[in-house]
Design a protein around this motif. Structure first.
Motif, short mmCIF file in Angstrom:
data_model
loop_
_atom_site.label_atom_id
_atom_site.label_comp_id
_atom_site.label_asym_id
_atom_site.label_seq_id
_atom_site.Cartn_x
_atom_site.Cartn_y
_atom_site.Cartn_z
N ALA A 68 -5.05 -5.98 6.98
CA ALA A 68 -6.05 -5.48 6.03
C ALA A 68 -6.36 -4.03 6.40
N PRO A 69 -6.74 -3.25 5.46
CA PRO A 69 -6.98 -3.53 4.05
C PRO A 69 -5.72 -3.39 3.19
N LEU A 70 -4.60 -3.01 3.80
CA LEU A 70 -3.38 -2.76 3.02
C LEU A 70 -2.57 -4.04 2.76
N ALA A 71 -2.92 -5.14 3.40
CA ALA A 71 -2.13 -6.37 3.39
C ALA A 71 -1.67 -6.84 2.00
N PRO A 72 -2.40 -6.70 0.94
CA PRO A 72 -1.83 -7.18 -0.32
C PRO A 72 -0.73 -6.26 -0.88
N LEU A 73 -0.62 -5.05 -0.37
CA LEU A 73 0.32 -4.07 -0.90
C LEU A 73 1.64 -4.10 -0.14
N TRP A 74 2.64 -3.44 -0.73
CA TRP A 74 3.98 -3.36 -0.17
C TRP A 74 4.36 -1.89 0.03
N HIS A 75 5.38 -1.67 0.87
CA HIS A 75 5.94 -0.33 0.99
C HIS A 75 7.46 -0.42 1.05
N LYS A 76 8.09 0.61 0.52
CA LYS A 76 9.55 0.72 0.52
C LYS A 76 9.90 2.11 1.01
N HIS A 77 10.75 2.19 2.01
CA HIS A 77 11.18 3.49 2.52
C HIS A 77 12.06 4.19 1.49
N ILE A 149 4.46 3.26 -1.99
CA ILE A 149 3.48 2.17 -1.90
C ILE A 149 3.42 1.50 -3.27
N PHE A 150 3.56 0.18 -3.29
CA PHE A 150 3.51 -0.53 -4.56
C PHE A 150 2.83 -1.87 -4.40
N ALA A 151 2.45 -2.43 -5.54
CA ALA A 151 1.82 -3.74 -5.58
C ALA A 151 2.65 -4.64 -6.48
N LYS A 152 2.61 -5.93 -6.21
CA LYS A 152 3.31 -6.91 -7.04
C LYS A 152 2.26 -7.70 -7.82
N TYR A 159 3.85 0.93 -9.06
CA TYR A 159 4.11 1.96 -8.07
C TYR A 159 2.92 2.91 -8.01
N LEU A 160 2.27 2.94 -6.85
CA LEU A 160 0.98 3.60 -6.72
C LEU A 160 1.07 5.03 -6.21
N ASP A 161 1.74 5.25 -5.08
CA ASP A 161 1.75 6.58 -4.48
C ASP A 161 2.80 6.62 -3.38
N LEU A 162 2.92 7.79 -2.76
CA LEU A 162 3.78 7.98 -1.60
C LEU A 162 2.88 8.12 -0.38
N ALA A 163 3.39 7.76 0.78
CA ALA A 163 2.63 7.90 2.03
C ALA A 163 3.60 8.06 3.19
N THR A 164 3.11 8.61 4.26
CA THR A 164 3.89 8.71 5.49
C THR A 164 3.56 7.51 6.38
#
Length: 193
Positions: A68-77, A149-152, A159-164
């Motif tokens: 948490a708090p990111l746990a519901p979201l996903w990331h793809k390199h 960063i994306f959500a299902k 597709y929400l945003d980019l992050a490092t």
């Protein structure tokens, strides 16, 4: 800045090349892609892969955040040329400074193969470390870079945003990243938050 719904739709279509998922990217992401054209094709290629429209890339597979708090979201390199040095460093464990058996083996092999011609060592070493290291990571589908960063939701990706990586390291950074995502995307996709 103020956009009408039609302008927003046109912007997203334009940025994505009229992709079928255009309505599922955030305005924040669309503007980020306009502002960083060097990353645009890499990001859109990864999104196309996630959507099943393109073959899988050599970047790391998508993962759901674990905490948490990111746990519901996903990331793809996604991998772009600016991530080249990071991948080479990761392959040879240069950033961690703990040493690397693979690097020791590579150096020993180069010395054994070219011991009679030390003038050749620098070019062989550079090739082995750079090209070889990058090819090995790509073959293992371990290329790293920044994140999409994306959500299902209901079988679709948003597709929400980019992050490092650093933006999600530790609880405080994770909280800041979630706040950034909420500030930029919650009004557009309230059902994701």
């Amino acid at each position: 800045m103020s956009l009408t719904r039609d302008q927003l739709v046109r912007l997203k279509l334009e940025v994505t090349g009229h992709a079928v998922y255009a309505s599922r990217i955030s305005l924040v992401l669309a503007l980020r892609l306009v502002g960083h054209p060097a990353d645009t094709s890499a990001v859109l290629h990864e999104i196309g892969s996630l959507e099943g429209l393109r073959p899988a890339t050599r970047a790391k597979p998508p993962q759901q955040f674990k905490h948490a708090p990111l746990a519901p979201l996903w990331h793809k390199h996604f991998f772009s040329p600016r991530h080249l040095l990071r991948n080479i460093g990761e392959r040879w464990n240069l950033a961690r400074g703990a040493g690397n058996r693979d690097l020791d083996v590579a150096l020993s092999e180069i010395a054994a193969q070219h011991g009679d011609d030390p003038a050749k060592w620098p070019s062989v070493l550079v090739h082995r470390l750079n090209v070889g290291g990058l090819e090995e990571r790509a073959h293992a589908q371990r290329l790293t870079g920044d994140w999409i960063i994306f959500a299902k939701r209901d079988g679709e990706n948003y597709y929400l945003d980019l992050a490092t990586h650093e933006e999600a390291e530790g609880p405080a950074n994770s909280e800041r990243l979630m706040q950034k995502l909420q500030a930029g995307c919650q009004s557009e996709f309230p059902f994701l938050f």
